[in-house]
Design an enzyme around this catalytic site. Structure first.
Site, PDB file in Angstrom:
ATOM      1  N   SER A 212      28.546  42.456  24.573  1.00 32.39           N
ATOM      2  CA  SER A 212      28.284  41.715  25.805  1.00 32.39           C
ATOM      3  C   SER A 212      26.915  42.073  26.350  1.00 32.39           C
ATOM      4  O   SER A 212      26.420  43.180  26.170  1.00 32.39           O
ATOM      5  CB  SER A 212      29.350  42.031  26.856  1.00 32.39           C
ATOM      6  N   GLY A 213      26.324  41.116  27.026  1.00 35.81           N
ATOM      7  CA  GLY A 213      25.034  41.338  27.662  1.00 35.81           C
ATOM      8  C   GLY A 213      24.102  40.159  27.560  1.00 35.81           C
ATOM      9  O   GLY A 213      23.041  40.141  28.180  1.00 35.81           O
ATOM     10  N   GLY A 214      24.500  39.155  26.746  1.00 34.10           N
ATOM     11  CA  GLY A 214      23.637  38.004  26.590  1.00 34.10           C
ATOM     12  C   GLY A 214      22.350  38.356  25.863  1.00 34.10           C
ATOM     13  O   GLY A 214      22.202  39.442  25.295  1.00 34.10           O
TER      14      GLY A 214
ATOM     15  N   LYS B 101      36.745  42.561  24.479  1.00 30.12           N
ATOM     16  CA  LYS B 101      35.670  41.608  24.809  1.00 30.12           C
ATOM     17  C   LYS B 101      36.263  40.287  25.306  1.00 30.12           C
ATOM     18  O   LYS B 101      35.721  39.646  26.219  1.00 30.12           O
ATOM     19  CB  LYS B 101      34.797  41.367  23.578  1.00 30.12           C
TER      20      LYS B 101
ATOM     21  N   HIS C 118      37.294  40.913  28.832  1.00 27.47           N
ATOM     22  CA  HIS C 118      36.039  40.995  29.587  1.00 27.47           C
ATOM     23  C   HIS C 118      35.593  39.593  29.974  1.00 27.47           C
ATOM     24  O   HIS C 118      35.244  39.318  31.135  1.00 27.47           O
ATOM     25  CB  HIS C 118      34.973  41.683  28.726  1.00 27.47           C
ATOM     26  N   ASN C 119      35.617  38.672  29.013  1.00 24.33           N
ATOM     27  CA  ASN C 119      35.180  37.307  29.282  1.00 24.33           C
ATOM     28  C   ASN C 119      36.137  36.578  30.212  1.00 24.33           C
ATOM     29  O   ASN C 119      35.728  35.735  31.012  1.00 24.33           O
ATOM     30  CB  ASN C 119      35.022  36.538  27.974  1.00 24.33           C
TER      31      ASN C 119
ATOM     32  N   GLU D 188      35.317  37.685  33.509  1.00 26.58           N
ATOM     33  CA  GLU D 188      34.026  37.053  33.803  1.00 26.58           C
ATOM     34  C   GLU D 188      34.213  35.607  34.272  1.00 26.58           C
ATOM     35  O   GLU D 188      33.539  35.161  35.208  1.00 26.58           O
ATOM     36  CB  GLU D 188      33.164  37.103  32.540  1.00 26.58           C
TER      37      GLU D 188
ATOM     38  N   ARG E  91      37.882  25.061  35.115  1.00 24.48           N
ATOM     39  CA  ARG E  91      36.897  24.490  34.181  1.00 24.48           C
ATOM     40  C   ARG E  91      37.469  23.250  33.506  1.00 24.48           C
ATOM     41  O   ARG E  91      36.761  22.260  33.292  1.00 24.48           O
ATOM     42  CB  ARG E  91      36.490  25.526  33.133  1.00 24.48           C
TER      43      ARG E  91
END
Length: 623
Positions: free
Chosen positions: A289-291, A344, A347-348, A351, A445
């Site tokens: 992660s971090g883009g 992850k 995490h998303n 997010e 979304r």
């Protein structure tokens, strides 16, 4: 796996002589590719008729089979296009040595020797020759002995990459630059399609680093790596990973390590780990992660692997990661394969909800404040406990202009999704865990995608929204209330699934890894990390409970404003409803269970009887 060397060049360049000498030096057998031509090809060439691709294909396939079967060899071959080289090296590891010379020098050589290919066909070979950007190139102006000496010298000097990356998209390219900045020898590969043919050349030109080798040929990329090979896959999740593995594994050696750094589903990672283990390879799933910026300067990494495999790549991965407040790398091993990608995913999911909460704050404020004014409010928040990467990013978005207009005001209100949010919701459903806030964000979304219907219905609903203000401190309190519960739900979902999968994930360590380098990095994570080291369940900390209790009315006040103004606030509402439910001893679920028993005889427990006992009742109107 022994090396195979292909000495390539046009006829007359000295392939057979050089190849024979090189084979003796390397103690390998020598073969001449011309000996494997079908008789029809030899007749055609002897008649002065150039071979076409269809003529060469059976010959190339026969050579491919031979190369796979040989334990090691030197093969002299004629001018090769890139597509021919790909056929020859499919399923095996090959080092290409290209002999380079000018047309006139080689034509003179051909005129004084006997060969079934006539000199006038030489131009056709020059026409199809595509010198490789990889391997070794040697000029033919020297004696064969000097050329062999140069080849062996270059072979000895070929630096083996300590690490390899497949896929030079945004993340792969940034990680490559990060690794190079730490001084590690690196090999990179990207496919050579029409749309991507400049990817590797542009990277090599941009970096101009002696530690970097770039390839568009998979077998050459694999051959460039020291063993056991350590290869990071940075390609789209799903079928592309399986397709690449099927192409890559025939080129590998036992105990080579493959790492998937994409957003793969953790169950796919578990399946692939079993498949690779059966083939003698090691497989690691890494959530990254971090883009783009994080990958370049230091990402957060969540690893799923066994300890032995992780030790092989730990030094390099730790070197490129972000650092926490104590300067420890933001990376950790969380369990066997699948654990890293699962963390992850959640995490998303968290997010998704964090982004939606900021969108809801924006929705509450935009009817009474300009974008610049909203940015000013958020900038004030960002100086304290609310500070986060996402808040900082949102401020930049609000302030961005295109000419005199705010760019945000021109963006269509339809939000995309790549799957990890849905996977988080699916996992919550599978585990029977109430991750209501992140699920609300996923559904919002989906609702945004219903733009045509939303447009149609909005025209039929007569509502004039009036400007209404709210104390921004109350709004901030509601925002922090929802964020705390969002993180609590996500972390508890990780804990619940960890127990089901047998991972024994340390929740405090998850949060530590997230404190820097990732999209979720925030002051909130830094604040809760020491608490979670004492107890991994946030709602079992008295100070957290008291803060939530003090903020619940603020959240209710914001939601009431949203209802009056018809502003959808799904995540704030889900947070409050979850809080009401999780902090209520006696809910209305007793009626639900009675209904289940009434129409399905599912039984129920009683509060006045031992919990292990079950009951059923012939309810009136039982269907």
């Amino acid at each position: 796996m022994s090396k195979k060397y292909i000495i390539m060049g046009v006829s007359g360049s000295g392939k057979t002589t050089v190849g024979t000498l090189l084979a003796k030096q390397l103690h390998l057998p020598f073969y001449d590719a011309d000996d494997f031509h079908p008789e029809g090809n030899k007749v055609k060439m002897a008649s002065g008729i150039p071979l076409n691709d269809n003529d060469r294909l059976p010959w190339l396939q026969a050579l491919q089979d031979r190369l796979k079967s040989w334990k090691g060899a030197v093969l002299a071959c004629s001018a090769l296009k890139e597509s021919y080289r790909q056929i020859l090296s499919e399923g095996t590891s090959v080092v290409f040595v290209c002999l380079k010379g000018d047309y006139e020098t080689i034509r003179k050589r051909m005129e004084i020797r006997e060969h079934f290919m006539r000199p006038e066909l030489l131009q056709s070979q020059f026409d199809i020759l595509e010198p490789p950007s990889y391997g070794i190139a040697v000029g033919i102006e020297h004696t064969p002995e000097a050329m062999v000496s140069e080849i062996i010298s270059k072979l000895a000097g070929m630096k083996s990459g300590a690490f390899g990356i497949i896929g030079m998209g945004v993340m792969g390219r940034s990680l490559a630059k990060n690794i190079l900045s730490k001084g590690f020898p690196l090999s990179v590969y990207n496919r050579n399609t029409e749309a991507e043919q400049e990817v590797i050349p542009s990277l090599l030109s941009e970096e101009n680093n002696p530690n970097l080798q770039g390839f568009t040929h998979l077998s050459a990329f694999v051959a460039s790596l020291e063993t056991p090979r350590k290869i990071l896959l940075m390609i789209p999740a799903g079928d592309p990973v399986d397709m690449l593995l099927s192409e890559l594994t025939p080129l590998l050696s036992e105990n080579d390590i493959l790492m998937d750094g994409g957003n793969s589903h953790y169950k796919d990672t578990q399946r692939r780990a079993q498949q690779m283990d059966a083939l003698g390879f090691r497989y690691i799933g890494i959530g990254i992660s971090g883009g783009e910026q994080g990958a370049l300067t230091g990402p957060s990494m969540m690893v799923g692997a066994n300890e032995e495999s992780y030790k092989e790549v730990k030094v390099l991965l730790e070197a490129i990661c972000a650092k926490d407040i104590k300067n420890n790398p933001c990376i950790a091993l969380f369990g066997n394969n699948g654990a890293g990608h699962f963390i992850k995913t959640i995490h998303n999911g968290i997010e998704y909800a964090e982004m939606q909460l900021l969108a809801e704050i924006y929705g509450v404020l935009r009817n009474s404040l300009s974008n610049d004014d909203i940015a000013a409010v958020l900038r004030h928040w960002n100086q304290g406990e609310c500070s986060s990467f996402l808040l900082e990013t949102t401020i930049a978005i609000l302030e961005k202009k295109e000419g005199e207009d705010y760019l945000l005001d021109k963006i269509l209100d339809v939000a995309g999704s790549k799957g990890t949010g849905t996977w988080s919701s699916n996992t919550a459903l599978e585990q029977g865990f109430p991750a209501t806030i992140l699920t609300a964000a996923v559904m919002e979304r989906a609702l945004s995608g219903q733009k045509p219907l939303r447009r149609e219905l909005s025209k039929k609903i007569d509502f004039n929204r009036h400007s209404a203000t709210i104390d921004t401190e109350i709004l901030k309190s509601a925002y922090q209330f929802a964020r705390m519960l969002n993180h609590q739900q996500g972390l508890q979902l990780i804990e619940t699934t960890s127990k089901a999968e047998g991972w024994a994930i340390d929740i405090a360590e998850v949060v530590r890894v997230w404190t820097n380098g990732c999209i979720l990095k925030s002051q909130l994570l830094k604040n809760i990390y020491p608490l979670l080291k004492e107890n991994p369940h946030l709602l079992r900390h008295e100070d957290i409970l008291q803060r939530l209790k003090a903020s619940e009315n603020h959240c209710a006040e914001v939601i009431q404003l949203g209802m009056k103004q018809r502003i959808p606030l799904p995540c704030l509402s889900s947070a409050l409803q979850y809080w009401y439910g999780i902090s209520t001893e006696y809910t209305t679920a007793n009626l639900i269970q009675a209904q289940r028993d009434a129409f399905g005889a599912h039984t129920y427990k009683r509060i006045d009887k031992p919990e292990q006992q079950s009951f059923t009742t012939p309810w009136n109107g039982n269907g």
